[in-house]
Structure formats: structure tokens, C-alpha cells
Enzyme design. Structure first.
Site, PDB file in Angstrom:
ATOM      1  N   LYS B  80      62.045  76.296  45.247  1.00  0.00           N
ATOM      2  CA  LYS B  80      63.211  75.482  44.858  1.00  0.00           C
ATOM      3  C   LYS B  80      63.420  75.603  43.345  1.00  0.00           C
ATOM      4  CE  LYS B  80      64.834  70.689  45.449  1.00  0.00           C
ATOM      5  NZ  LYS B  80      64.457  69.336  45.927  1.00  0.00           N
ATOM      6  N   SER B 155      67.842  67.379  49.212  1.00  0.00           N
ATOM      7  CA  SER B 155      68.334  68.300  48.209  1.00  0.00           C
ATOM      8  C   SER B 155      67.798  69.727  48.356  1.00  0.00           C
ATOM      9  CB  SER B 155      67.984  67.778  46.818  1.00  0.00           C
ATOM     10  OG  SER B 155      66.584  67.752  46.634  1.00  0.00           O
ATOM     11  N   SER B 179      64.047  64.764  50.537  1.00  0.00           N
ATOM     12  CA  SER B 179      64.635  66.057  50.168  1.00  0.00           C
ATOM     13  C   SER B 179      63.933  67.279  50.739  1.00  0.00           C
ATOM     14  CB  SER B 179      64.703  66.194  48.644  1.00  0.00           C
ATOM     15  OG  SER B 179      65.807  65.483  48.159  1.00  0.00           O
TER      16      SER B 179
END
Lengths: 94, 485
Positions: B80, B155, B179
Site C-alpha cells: 500500500k 482504504s 481498511s
């Protein structure tokens, strides 16, 4: 929304310039969110502890000894403006 | 030829070890999937093909010498884009960090490098990990591999999509309020949020420090365990890192399971509830003791979270001031420069949360908002502790619905926040929680269940999840991205 909520004052504290359209939209959004979170005010939890670390563990600092870190050149690599090895910024006062 | 889309991380390791295929062949397959899918799915902000090929060749050299580094050697993993990988950008999907180059590795990155992992790229996210759909990325959203009209969740939506489509065999995400688990659920992969403090946050760009936790995505719970074991451990560079050892829980048929009443009622779609009930019946059939349990404070979880997380975010994001790194927009004074930089650099949701947090921490409101939220959080933790005296694991939906369409929840911020209804309680309590896929709905979108366990029982939870996976026996993956480019 609390009566004395002032989006301009909050934006000043947060150091974010807002245009009038944003002020109006964000005031509306924050009003919706604050109304929702106001549910917490109905709880009788005055004697409860405040949780910072969810496992209730004391935060531990490392020994205060010199360790390898970023060198000066690496530290300045992302600087938007630099002079003589220092970060350069505009004056604090006009 | 290797079919990476159907391969688990464990199977890929066996294939490499047995020389059924080389690490280079595996990585080439990974980038073939990327070539087929990225223009639509946009899972990655950065793909690192040349570096990945070079790393794969190093793995192949080690294998030929009989010096394989372990189960992650040669395995394609994506990261990420809110974790620092030295020498590469870390944008957090924000314009404010568009040109930032990481001067150091996050601890999780250093640990994976030691294991010979091949980094294939950095994945898309909602700006600064604030959101549940990737619609808040300044670089455009990622799409759901099962249906590109649907969001991948957020997210960490890019990380979930990358594993789902098969570009990566594992991925790292961060989970502050769901997330990792929510996008894992939407994309039909496994996503694990570990016990707070067991994985170092050093090098993760902070959003809400008392809630943020790095964790893995993969196709199976066993694969997430392999990654978790590689990235966890005490780190002196993260003051919230913990040294405590894992505790064991029953992992097979003797495990007692609690059904979280508050997450099986209002606000949860009927078909999602039925899917969880299907899994509960499978457990009952195996002889597990199933008990309905109540945690009344979970109803307050969204309110608690949306005071604590914005408060911590307003403090953490104060560092983006245009002085030392990132975007700078000129101003006559340094204050004006900072105000203009943050106005241009941050997107709407980040501004909303910073302003909310600033307000909650401001003089006169601190006790009523932030202080009250911290006390309420303590109540949540106590409720979980009491429930875990009666049961070993908790089961609930991961999300109130399956993946929603783009634009469906963007008009009212609260509607988007509600999609984290089931995941936020575990962040508040610091306990481990996992989402595992269980089936598909009528539209062909993945269902999942969430399992939770007491703090520091991560390994038992992962083992129990593998057991539940076998009972559920769902292994579908989205297929349309496999044709040759």
C-alpha cells in the site's frame, strides 16, 4: 451543530485556507457528523479511564543513545526550498 | 505455464522449491496479469517490473544453490502506498506527497526484504487511508475485479484488488477502522488486522496512531499467516510496539464461538446476515458451542471512532506544512504558505477529518468530544474482555452489504462511514480480526464473514480461520483478467 461553531476559526487553527464554497459544504458535513457523534454525550461514563493504548500498555522509549539515522543530504532530499543546507521558508511576518 | 491467479502463496512457494517453475516465470505471470487488468482496475500507483525481474533472478540463483530464504522468497507482493520503500515515492494517494521520495524503509519492508520477497509495486488507496472505496484517491479510484462498476472497498482497495485479480500473491495494507478487512470482503480475498502493536508502524505514514495497524492480504488465511509471521515483532522504532507473547486458543471443534448480536441487526443487509448464518450452521454441524453475545457499546463505535481518528489525524497531518517535504504553494508569510499548501495539497475528505479533529481538540470542546470518546473506548474494551471470558472467537459480517457502486455513498459522509460499522469495534479494542470470503451474492459479488479473538491470539485466530475456510470451501477468483494481452 453547536451554536458557536465557526468554520473559519477552525480552518485558521488547522492552517487550511478554505474558499466560500468549501466553507459552506464542510460546515454542512461537519454538522451532520457532530450531530451523530453527539450520541456519546448521553453516556454516563464520567468515572471511566481514558484509553490511549488499547492494550493498556505503557509506551516505552528507547535508550537515549546515538544511533544511525538519515544523513544531512538525505534529510534535505525532499526539501521544497533549501539554502546553505537549511530549509528555506518565507518570513513569519509580512 | 503458471496460472498465478489460481495459485496460493503457499502453492507458489512449493512450486518454486520443487522447481516446477522459476521465480522469474512467476513474476512474468504477475506482470502479465497486470498488463491485462491495470488499465481498468488501477490497483497500483506504481509497478516496478524491472526491479521485480532483477529480484526474481536473485531468488532463482539462491534456489539453484539450495539457499532459499523461506516461504516468501521469490513471492510477488505489493505494498500500500502509505509505507516507505527506500528510493521510491510514497504518495499516500495525495497531491501533497506527489513528488516525495522515501529516504528509508519501513520496518515491514526491511523484514520482507530479508525474506527475499519480490516487491511488484505500490497500491492505490483513499488519500491518507481515509475512506472506504478508494474514491478519495487523488490519482483516481481502483475498480473491483469482480465488477469494475463496483468499488473495491477502502482504504486499502488497491491491495485487495491486486490479490483478487492475481497480480500479487500477497499484499500489505493498513487498517485504522476496517481498511484491510472491508476491501478484502468486497474483493473476495482474506484480509487480516493483527493485534495493535504486534506489527511495527515505523515507516507507515501515520493517520490515527492509536488505531493504525499494518496487516496482510492473501488468498487464504494460511498465506496471511505466513506474511504476518514475517512482518510482526517488537521494534524499538515504534513506541507502541509490544513484546508480549501470543496466547493459544482452541483452534478446532472445541472452539466456542459467539455471534455478535448488535452486528446481526439493524443496518446489515438481510442477505449478508443469511450468509453469516450459513457459516454459523456449518460450525454448529461440526459440534461447536455457539452463543449469542451482546456488546451494547458497539452501537457507539462509529461515534467514538469519528472523534478519535480525526483528532489523531489532525495532529499527525500537521507535519505536512510545505517546509521539509512534499508540495509547497508560495505565500507571503510562512503561515500563508502553509495554509495555501494544505488547501491545494489535501482532498475533501482529508480536509473534513482534519477540521473535525481540530474542532474536537480545541479549547472548550476537548473534554466533551475527545475526552468522552476515550472514556467510551475504554468501555468498548471492557465489554470485549467480558465477552471473551465466555467465548473464544466472535463471528459477524465484515461489511453491512456487498460491494457498492461508484458514487453511491459520496453525497453524505456519514453513509460512507457506516460501511465500517462492523470493522471499527476491533480497532477500538486493539484485538485481531480477519475477513474471509464465503461465497457470492446474486450479482456475483463476494460475501465474507469477520472473525475476531482476544488480544495476542493472532496465530490461533489465523489457524481457526483456516479451519473455517475449509468448512466453507469457497475458492472462486475473478476470471476475466486472465487472457493474454
Amino acid at each position: 451543530m453547536p451554536k458557536d461553531f465557526d468554520i473559519q476559526a477552525i480552518a485558521k487553527l488547522a492552517l487550511i485556507e478554505l474558499n466560500s464554497e468549501e466553507e459552506s459544504k464542510l460546515s454542512e458535513d461537519l454538522g451532520i457528523i457532530l450531530e451523530h457523534v453527539d450520541a456519546l454525550s448521553t453516556l454516563s461514563i464520567d468515572d471511566s479511564d481514558m484509553t490511549i493504548h488499547p492494550l493498556g500498555i505503557e509506551l516505552e522509549l528507547r535508550e537515549d543513545t546515538v544511533q544511525d539515522g538519515l544523513d544531512h543530504k538525505e534529510s534535505m532530499r525532499n526539501a521544497p526550498d533549501e539554502k546553505d543546507g537549511f530549509f528555506q521558508v518565507p518570513p513569519s511576518m509580512d | 505455464m503458471v496460472d498465478i491467479s489460481n495459485l496460493t502463496l503457499k502453492e507458489a512457494h512449493e512450486g518454486l522449491k520443487n522447481k516446477s517453475f522459476t521465480a522469474l516465470e512467476l513474476i512474468e505471470e504477475s506482470f502479465k496479469v497486470a498488463a491485462n487488468s491495470e488499465s481498468v482496475l488501477h490497483a497500483h500507483l506504481l509497478l516496478m517490473q524491472d526491479e521485480a525481474v532483477a529480484d526474481a533472478k536473485e531468488t532463482d540463483k539462491r534456489i539453484s544453490k539450495g539457499k532459499m530464504l523461506g516461504e516468501l522468497d521469490g513471492i510477488p507482493i505489493s505494498i500500500k502506498d502509505n509505507m516507505n520503500l527506500k528510493g521510491y515515492g510514497t504518495t499516500c494517494s495525495s497531491k501533497i506527497l506527489a513528488n516525495y521520495v522515501s529516504p528509508y524503509d519501513a520496518t515491514v519492508i526491511s523484514k520482507l526484504k530479508e525474506k527475499g520477497t519480490v516487491f511488484i509495486g505500490k497500491t492505490n488507496l483513499d488519500e491518507f487511508a481515509m475512506g472506504s472505496s478508494t474514491e478519495n484517491s487523488a490519482y483516481g479510484p481502483s475498480k473491483n475485479p469482480w465488477d469494475p462498476d463496483c468499488v473495491p472497498g477502502g482504504s486499502s482497495g488497491g491491495s485487495a484488488a491486486a490479490v483478487s485479480v492475481g497480480t500479487a500473491l500477497g499484499s500489505l495494507g493498513s487498517d485504522t477502522g476496517g481498511s484491510i478487512r472491508q476491501p478484502a470482503s468486497f474483493c473476495g480475498v482474506v484480509g487480516f488486522k493483527p493485534t495493535y502493536g504486534t506489527v511495527s508502524r515505523y515507516g507507515l505514514i501515520a493517520f490515527a496512531s492509536s488505531l493504525d495497524q499494518i496487516g496482510p492480504f492473501a488468498k487464504t488465511a494460511e498465506d496471511t499467516k505466513i506474511i504476518y509471521e514475517a512482518i510482526s515483532g517488537y521494534d524499538t522504532r515504534d513506541s507502541t510496539s509490544i513484546k508480549l507473547n501470543q496466547r493459544e486458543l482452541p483452534e478446532g471443534q472445541s472452539a466456542k464461538v459467539g455471534v455478535l448480536k448488535e452486528l446481526m441487526g439493524e443496518g446489515i443487509a438481510d442477505d449478508v446476515k443469511s450468509e453469516v448464518e450459513k457459516v454459523i450452521k456449518l460450525l454448529e454441524k461440526e459440534g461447536h458451542e455457539i452463543t449469542e453475545v451482546s456488546l451494547p457499546m458497539t452501537k457507539m463505535a462509529i461515534s467514538i471512532y469519528y472523534l478519535i481518528a480525526p483528532a489523531e489525524c489532525s495532529a499527525n497531518l500537521a507535519r505536512f506544512d510545505g517546509v521539509r517535504y512534499g508540495l509547497r504553494v508560495d505565500g507571503k508569510t510562512s503561515y500563508e504558505m502553509t495554509e495555501k499548501t494544505r488547501a491545494e495539497g489535501f482532498g475533501d475528505e482529508v480536509k473534513r477529518r482534519i477540521l473535525l479533529g481540530t474542532y474536537a481538540l480545541s479549547a472548550g470542546y476537548y473534554d466533551a468530544y475527545y475526552g468522552q470518546a476515550l472514556k467510551a473506548r475504554n468501555q468498548v474494551i471492557n465489554e470485549f474482555k467480558n465477552v471473551f471470558k465466555k467465548v473464544d472467537y466472535l463471528i459477524s459480517p465484515t461489511t453491512p452489504s456487498t460491494a457498492f457502486k461508484f458514487g453511491e455513498k459520496t453525497s453524505n459522509p456519514l453513509e460512507m462511514y457506516m460501511s465500517d460499522l462492523c470493522t471499527i469495534p476491533a480497532n477500538l479494542a486493539g484485538i485481531p480480526a480477519i475477513s474471509i470470503p464465503t461465497g457470492l451474492d446474486k450479482q456475483g459479488m463476494p460475501y465474507s464473514v469477520q472473525l475476531m479473538s482476544p488480544e495476542l491470539t493472532d496465530i490461533s485466530l489465523l489457524n481457526f480461520s483456516s479451519y473455517v475456510e475449509k468448512l466453507v470451501d469457497f475458492q472462486d477468483t475473478p476470471t476475466k483478467w486472465r487472457k493474454d494481452p
